[in-house]
Design an enzyme around this catalytic site. Structure first.
Site, PDB file in Angstrom:
ATOM      1  N   SER A 110       9.760   5.813  39.595  1.00  0.00           N
ATOM      2  CA  SER A 110      10.261   4.781  39.799  1.00  0.00           C
ATOM      3  C   SER A 110      11.565   4.852  39.700  1.00  0.00           C
ATOM      4  CB  SER A 110       9.790   3.474  39.326  1.00  0.00           C
ATOM      5  OG  SER A 110       8.154   3.388  39.428  1.00  0.00           O
TER       6      SER A 110
HETATM    7  N1  SAH Z   1       4.981   4.918  36.753  1.00  0.00           N
HETATM    8  C1  SAH Z   1       5.319   5.784  37.608  1.00  0.00           C
HETATM    9  C2  SAH Z   1       5.441   5.497  38.880  1.00  0.00           C
HETATM   10  C3  SAH Z   1       4.486   6.308  39.943  1.00  0.00           C
HETATM   11  S1  SAH Z   1       4.686   5.648  41.533  1.00  0.00           S
HETATM   12  C4  SAH Z   1       6.441   6.856  37.003  1.00  0.00           C
HETATM   13  O1  SAH Z   1       6.962   6.400  35.911  1.00  0.00           O
HETATM   14  O2  SAH Z   1       6.860   7.545  37.560  1.00  0.00           O
HETATM   15  C5  SAH Z   1       2.823   5.280  41.756  1.00  0.00           C
HETATM   16  C6  SAH Z   1       1.699   6.003  41.412  1.00  0.00           C
HETATM   17  O3  SAH Z   1       0.504   5.045  41.386  1.00  0.00           O
HETATM   18  C7  SAH Z   1       1.427   7.029  42.311  1.00  0.00           C
HETATM   19  O4  SAH Z   1       1.553   8.269  41.527  1.00  0.00           O
HETATM   20  C8  SAH Z   1       0.113   6.775  42.859  1.00  0.00           C
HETATM   21  O5  SAH Z   1      -0.866   8.253  43.192  1.00  0.00           O
HETATM   22  C9  SAH Z   1      -0.645   6.178  41.843  1.00  0.00           C
HETATM   23  N2  SAH Z   1      -1.497   5.187  42.420  1.00  0.00           N
HETATM   24  C10 SAH Z   1      -1.655   4.487  43.620  1.00  0.00           C
HETATM   25  N3  SAH Z   1      -2.871   3.876  43.564  1.00  0.00           N
HETATM   26  C11 SAH Z   1      -3.575   4.172  42.675  1.00  0.00           C
HETATM   27  C12 SAH Z   1      -4.713   3.590  42.000  1.00  0.00           C
HETATM   28  N4  SAH Z   1      -5.708   2.838  42.737  1.00  0.00           N
HETATM   29  N5  SAH Z   1      -5.105   4.133  40.817  1.00  0.00           N
HETATM   30  C13 SAH Z   1      -4.170   4.930  40.084  1.00  0.00           C
HETATM   31  N6  SAH Z   1      -3.130   5.430  40.621  1.00  0.00           N
HETATM   32  C14 SAH Z   1      -2.643   4.862  41.541  1.00  0.00           C
END
Ligand code: SAH
Length: 202
Positions: A52
């Site tokens: 993010s």
């Molecule tokens: N907080 C992260 C941002 C990741 S983007 C960072 O700091 O890098 C959002 C993430 O949510 C992705 O990796 C995606 O695979 C995950 N995601 C989406 N739906 C999900 C679910 N139901 N359970 C777990 N992870 C999920």
């Protein structure tokens, strides 16, 4: 990053600003993208996912109002960066990711960066982590059509669920507090995240 992207845009919690000043963000991007780590954008981390934008991580952490020693569930581990910032705020962090390769890589990166105390779990975070509930705060880094009821149910009384709500193009980051009268949305700002895929997501 802290001065220009966070402080100047209204992030006020000094603990969040300090924590984000301490976590080495370049440790969580891909090798080839290290020079982009502090840019004002989300950066690709593979599997169509992103780390993010720094400002969004700050907004989530500030909205979660995490105090040292509190138990926090971070849904959507991605790169592991947000989990590291929550750990730097003193929380006991459980982070759940649905894509195995991302979960494994994030776990390695967290250990290497000195955040080995974070527990990374592979699974559908839209259903929370019942075996570790209740949580003082649950942060979700992916957008849902509505606040997942199962996540709300895994909050302590007064606990905070921070989750982007909306469709795939436009969302609002909502802060939902667990109260005796039921869910109370106390705060909401425009944002944009990848979709939460799962039982209580899209
Ligand atoms: N907080 C992260 C941002 C990741 S983007 C960072 O700091 O890098 C959002 C993430 O949510 C992705 O990796 C995606 O695979 C995950 N995601 C989406 N739906 C999900 C679910 N139901 N359970 C777990 N992870 C999920």
């Amino acid at each position: 990053m802290v001065a220009e992207q966070l402080d100047a845009r209204g992030i006020r919690d000094p603990r969040v600003l300090e924590a984000m000043g301490r976590v080495p963000r370049e440790a969580f991007t891909d090798e080839d993208d290290r020079k982009r780590a502090y840019e004002d954008i989300p950066v690709q981390i593979g599997w169509a996912q992103t780390i993010s934008q720094p400002y969004m991580v700050a907004l989530i952490c500030e909205a979660a109002a995490v105090r040292p020693g509190q138990k926090v569930l971070d849904v959507g581990t991605g790169s592991g960066y947000q989990a590291a910032v929550l750990a730097e705020l003193g929380a006991e962090v459980f982070s759940i990711e649905r894509i195995r390769q991302l979960a494994e890589r994030a776990e390695d990166k967290l250990v290497t960066a000195g955040y080995g105390q974070v527990t990374v779990v592979l699974g559908d975070g839209s259903l929370g982590l019942p075996e570790e509930a209740p949580f003082d705060a649950i942060t979700v880094a992916a957008a849902a059509p509505e606040p997942p009821p199962t996540l709300y149910d895994q909050l302590v009384a007064g606990g905070r669920l921070v989750v982007p709500i909306g469709n795939r193009r436009a969302q609002r980051l909502e802060v939902v507090v667990r109260t005796p009268e039921g869910p109370a949305v106390v705060h909401s700002v425009p944002c944009r995240f990848v979709p939460l895929v799962g039982e209580e997501g899209y």
